[in-house]
Design an enzyme around this catalytic site. Structure first.
Site, mmCIF file in Angstrom:
data_model
loop_
_atom_site.group_PDB
_atom_site.id
_atom_site.type_symbol
_atom_site.label_atom_id
_atom_site.label_comp_id
_atom_site.label_asym_id
_atom_site.label_seq_id
_atom_site.Cartn_x
_atom_site.Cartn_y
_atom_site.Cartn_z
ATOM 1 C CG ASP A 1 -3.685 4.162 -2.703
ATOM 2 O OD1 ASP A 1 -2.955 3.258 -2.257
ATOM 3 O OD2 ASP A 1 -4.774 4.466 -2.184
ATOM 4 C CG ASP B 1 -1.963 1.093 1.158
ATOM 5 O OD1 ASP B 1 -2.061 1.772 0.117
ATOM 6 O OD2 ASP B 1 -2.688 1.275 2.162
#
Length: 392
Positions: A284, A45
């Site tokens: 992201d 992440d």
């Protein structure tokens, strides 16, 4: 501006290429990690900063009802059993929320963490005791790779009082690799794959071997920016520090410059491809889709024709699962990057399909995995810039 780190040089610093595993039919990407001698898979992440795993005897809470339910409903992989090398930090708690409503609560402490062939001593990590989580059945937590300002340790031992606590900022795992001289260069590189059997690679401290991933020779280079908060008058108020890997998108070329996109019956027939330029977007890897301003999202999804429709009750663009997906591109650093039509139709567990591009509404734009599957992404923290190369 470049981000300056105080680096402790340790002989033998290196780079490490780590194979990635995909989950949820290629929508989630996992890296192998070890806390002491316990191996796990964790979600990669770049949109958060904490590295955490769930531990034994955690409580699973329904995101919908807020009530406790069986651990299997959170769908974690193996659970952590605290080793003798773990040291809890007194008078601190771990409390993190994610954009999709998931919440994790627990403790923080120091543990030896191994990622690839890089061992990070005394890394601050979270151990989760309470989880409202939609898991994938494989991963046990998250590998957060963003900046320290997004870490989620708080003063006090009241685990449900995040809003009233003082944040205790700490070094996320990749920053600690840099400051302790554990890697050759202050960069990591991500190449995720739409091939579910391979997943892709994550390289710490350098670029991947060209034999492992094929990418173009020309890189688009753009600065990492401080994420602004748009104001009603169109000006921007900026946060005092780096948070996400935020860049500017130059624009969105009309895929058919000779014609306009199809307007709705309420719109002028002279409506044309929106001239939206220089917008900030977060890179992201923990987000599957692309989220863009409404005019761009509407224009792109109109390329599906009648096979796409917007449902305002759930704020989602749905598409026919057998639709012919459109080709379109975005411009970064003066270079166009084509989004592969193969990534534009995402099928959910209920069998319905959504577009790979959705509205950002009043939030910030996000370039998630639909974009990242098309590029080699280089996160250069030392020079505070990002580089992208096209990838097959």
């Amino acid at each position: 501006m470049a981000l300056i780190f105080t680096v402790l040089f340790i002989p033998g610093s290196q780079n490490s290429t780590i194979p990635i595993t995909s989950a949820v039919e290629g929508q989630v990407f996992l890296a192998p990690i070890a806390f002491a001698d316990e191996p796990f898979l964790v979600v990669i992440d770049t949109g958060s900063s904490d590295t955490w795993v769930v531990r034994q005897r955690f409580a699973c809470i329904s995101i919908t009802t807020g009530l406790r339910e069986g651990q299997d409903q959170c769908a974690f992989g193996p659970q952590y059993v605290a080793s003798s090398s773990f040291t809890e930090i007194p008078d601190q708690n771990f409390n993190v929320s994610y954009g999709d409503g998931e919440v994790l609560i627990g403790i923080v402490g120091y543990e030896e963490v191994c990622l690839g062939n890089v061992t990070v001593p005394s890394q601050e990590v979270g151990l989760v005791d309470i989880a409202a989580w939609n898991g994938d059945g494989k991963s046990s937590g998250i590998l957060g790779l963003a900046y320290p300002s997004l870490t989620s340790a708080y003063a006090g031992d009241e685990q449900d009082s995040e809003q009233d606590s003082v944040e205790e900022e700490y070094e996320p795992i990749f920053i600690r690799m840099i400051t302790h001289g554990l890697i050759e260069q202050q960069i990591f590189t991500l190449a995720i794959s739409r091939d579910e059997s391979s997943g892709g690679i994550l390289t710490l401290g350098g670029l991947p071997d060209p034999r492992d991933v094929v990418y173009g020779d020309d890189f688009a280079t753009v600065p990492i920016e401080v994420l602004g908060s748009p104001q009603m008058n169109g000006s921007s108020r900026f946060d005092p520090d780096y948070t996400f890997y935020t860049i500017s998108i130059d624009g969105f070329p009309n895929p058919n410059a000779s014609s306009s996109f199809a307007p709705s019956p309420q719109e002028s027939p002279h409506s044309r491809w929106p001239n939206v330029t220089n917008i900030q977007a977060v890179i992201d890897s923990g987000t599957t889709l692309i989220y863009l301003p409404y005019p761009v999202t509407k224009a792109i999804n109109s390329l599906f024709g009648s096979q796409a429709n917007y449902d305002p009750t759930v704020d989602t663009w749905f598409v026919d699962c057998n639709a012919t997906a459109p080709s379109w591109s975005l411009t970064i650093g003066g270079q166009n990057f084509n989004i592969n039509p193969l990534d534009m139709i995402i099928q959910g567990l209920d069998g319905s399909c959504v577009s790979g591009v959705q509205d950002a509404f009043n939030g910030f734009s996000i370039l998630g995995d639909v974009f990242l599957k098309t590029v080699l992404a280089v996160f250069d923290l030392g020079n505070a810039e990002m580089r992208f190369a096209t990838r097959q």
